[in-house]
Structures are given as C-alpha cells and as structure tokens.
Design an enzyme around this catalytic site. Structure first.
Site, PDB file in Angstrom:
ATOM      1  CB  SER A  60      -0.879   0.098   1.274  1.00 56.54           C
ATOM      2  OG  SER A  60      -1.632  -1.336   1.224  1.00 56.54           O
TER       3      SER A  60
HETATM    4  N1  SAH Z   1      -1.437  -3.527   3.691  1.00 53.70           N
HETATM    5  C1  SAH Z   1      -0.843  -4.468   2.760  1.00 53.70           C
HETATM    6  C2  SAH Z   1      -1.549  -4.541   1.552  1.00 53.70           C
HETATM    7  C3  SAH Z   1      -1.448  -5.498   0.654  1.00 53.70           C
HETATM    8  S1  SAH Z   1      -2.759  -5.469  -0.889  1.00 53.70           S
HETATM    9  C4  SAH Z   1       0.893  -4.094   2.066  1.00 53.70           C
HETATM   10  O1  SAH Z   1       0.945  -2.948   2.564  1.00 53.70           O
HETATM   11  O2  SAH Z   1       1.526  -4.877   1.741  1.00 53.70           O
HETATM   12  C5  SAH Z   1      -4.025  -6.381  -0.171  1.00 53.70           C
HETATM   13  C6  SAH Z   1      -3.930  -7.622   0.396  1.00 53.70           C
HETATM   14  O3  SAH Z   1      -5.145  -8.266   0.477  1.00 53.70           O
HETATM   15  C7  SAH Z   1      -3.239  -8.797  -0.763  1.00 53.70           C
HETATM   16  O4  SAH Z   1      -2.095  -9.111  -0.157  1.00 53.70           O
HETATM   17  C8  SAH Z   1      -4.431  -9.743  -1.111  1.00 53.70           C
HETATM   18  O5  SAH Z   1      -3.972 -11.057  -1.460  1.00 53.70           O
HETATM   19  C9  SAH Z   1      -5.252  -9.433   0.264  1.00 53.70           C
HETATM   20  N2  SAH Z   1      -6.580 -10.064   0.148  1.00 53.70           N
HETATM   21  C10 SAH Z   1      -7.546  -9.852  -0.541  1.00 53.70           C
HETATM   22  N3  SAH Z   1      -8.618 -10.486  -0.515  1.00 53.70           N
HETATM   23  C11 SAH Z   1      -8.306 -11.362   0.858  1.00 53.70           C
HETATM   24  C12 SAH Z   1      -9.156 -11.870   1.571  1.00 53.70           C
HETATM   25  N4  SAH Z   1     -10.624 -12.312   1.294  1.00 53.70           N
HETATM   26  N5  SAH Z   1      -8.564 -12.424   2.821  1.00 53.70           N
HETATM   27  C13 SAH Z   1      -7.415 -12.086   3.250  1.00 53.70           C
HETATM   28  N6  SAH Z   1      -6.743 -11.289   2.465  1.00 53.70           N
HETATM   29  C14 SAH Z   1      -7.051 -10.750   1.180  1.00 53.70           C
END
Ligand code: SAH
Length: 213
Positions: A60
């Site tokens: 993010s």
């Molecule tokens: N805060 C994290 C954001 C990653 S992007 C960072 O800064 O790295 C969002 C993440 O949500 C992704 O890794 C994706 O795989 C996860 N995601 C999407 N749907 C999801 C779900 N139903 N349950 C768990 N994780 C999920």
C-alpha cells in the site's frame, strides 16, 4: 536510498497531505519500508506510491497506510486487539504492531504470508498473529476486536466483519468496485447498529474470496 533523509522526506510529504498524528508519523519514519519489497524495487521504497509485491498485489501507498492507521487510532479509543484483513507484505501490519498491543492479520495468498512472517520475525515483532484464510470471514475464533482494518476492497462490507467488532469497535475499510471510497464504520455501543462515515476516494485491490496455496 534508505537513508534517514529519504525517510524524513516521506514523512514531510505525509504531513503535507494532512496526516497529523505524531505517533503515526514517528512510526512511519522509523519503519524500514525497503525490506518489504524485492531488491529490484527497494530503491523506490520511500516514494509515496503503491508498489508491486507479486501475485498481482501491491504494497500500500504510505499515505494510505498512515491515513487508515490515524483514523483507526482516533476513532478507536483504547484499542487492545486489532484485526487486519490482507497482510500482503506485512508493512501495514508492522506499522500497526508498533501502535497497538496485539495485531491479528489474515492473508489469502500463502507465499505472501510466508514472506511477511519472515520480515516480522526479522524486525522482532512478537505481538502479531498471522493466519492463512479468507479474511472476508474475519477471524471468528479470535473475535471480537476493538479495531478492524482492511487492505482490500469488498463490493459491500462483509457482515462477518461487522459481527466481530467489539462494542464501540471501529472498522476502517475501502468499499466498492471501479469507484471505491474509504469508510469508517463504528458499532454503536454493544448494539447491532453501526454508524458509517465516508472519508475519501481510494484505490485498493479487491477483496477476493477463497485462499491460494
Ligand atoms: N497492507 C498490505 C496491502 C497488501 S494488498 C501491504 O501494504 O503490503 C491487499 C492484500 O489483501 C493482498 O495481499 C491480497 O492478497 C489480500 N486479500 C485480498 N482479499 C483477501 C481476503 N479475502 N482475505 C485475506 N486477504 C485478502
């Protein structure tokens, strides 16, 4: 690129964008974002942009991490246990873990979770529990939480997340499809009523169902 000056510039930028919580700014200043990226991208770690982490997912944007954390802390009162949906790289998890006593974080893509686990260990953070599961269902065994933060956007807010909010608990979550908005949802006391506030337009990866091994 990872120098203090580079990080200071990022914090300046966050302040210019309206982030005011000094605790949050301090944690952002002291958290090494470059370790959450593959080496080829690490020189861009302190730019205020989202960056790819593989599997079609992104680390993010620092602004949004700071903003969501600040909103959670301001609205949440005394936060003891916080649930994060979408561990991804573990960057937001790391920020949260320095500000609240206990973080529970779920991720649906196992290899991302494995990498995040290694990094959290490297950083010596021991107040985080990770789980490989579909976070659309929250973490029912551990609920309820004073705060829930989602890093992925559902079309509509999953009822399970609302159910797992403690009395006066706070959910910060992007909602929508092509057009998304950041919402702040607060449980009214111990009732089943929730107050929703729309904060700003955002762009997150979608909340997907099921898990990936
Ligand atoms: N805060 C994290 C954001 C990653 S992007 C960072 O800064 O790295 C969002 C993440 O949500 C992704 O890794 C994706 O795989 C996860 N995601 C999407 N749907 C999801 C779900 N139903 N349950 C768990 N994780 C999920």
């Amino acid at each position: 690129m990872t120098s203090m000056r580079t990080r200071e510039r990022l914090v300046q930028r966050l302040m210019e964008q309206g982030v005011t919580d000094l605790q949050v700014l301090d944690v952002m200043r002291n958290t090494p974002r470059h370790i959450f990226l593959d080496e080829a991208l690490s020189h861009r770690a302190y730019e205020d942009t989202a960056l790819p982490i593989g599997y079609g997912q992104t680390l993010s944007q620092p602004y949004i991490v700071a903003r969501m954390t600040e909103v959670l802390l301001a609205a949440g009162g005394k936060l003891d246990r916080v649930l994060e949906v979408g561990t991804g790289s573990g960057y937001q998890t790391t920020v949260l873990a320095q500000l609240v006593p206990k973080v529970y974080s779920v991720e649906r893509i196992k290899p991302l979770q494995d990498k995040a686990r290694t990094r959290l260990r490297q950083l010596g953070l021991h107040n985080v529990q990770l789980k490989h599961s579909d976070g659309g269902f929250g973490w029912p065994d551990q609920g309820q939480f004073e705060g829930i933060l989602s890093a992925a956007a559902p079309r509509t807010v999953p009822q399970e997340l609302l159910n797992q909010l403690a009395p006066d608990g706070v959910l910060v979550i992007p909602v929508g499809g092509e057009q998304q908005e950041l919402q702040l949802i607060i449980r009214e006391g111990d009732s089943d009523r929730f107050k929703t506030q729309t904060l700003e337009p955002v762009k997150f990866v979608p909340l997907l169902s099921g898990t990936v091994r």
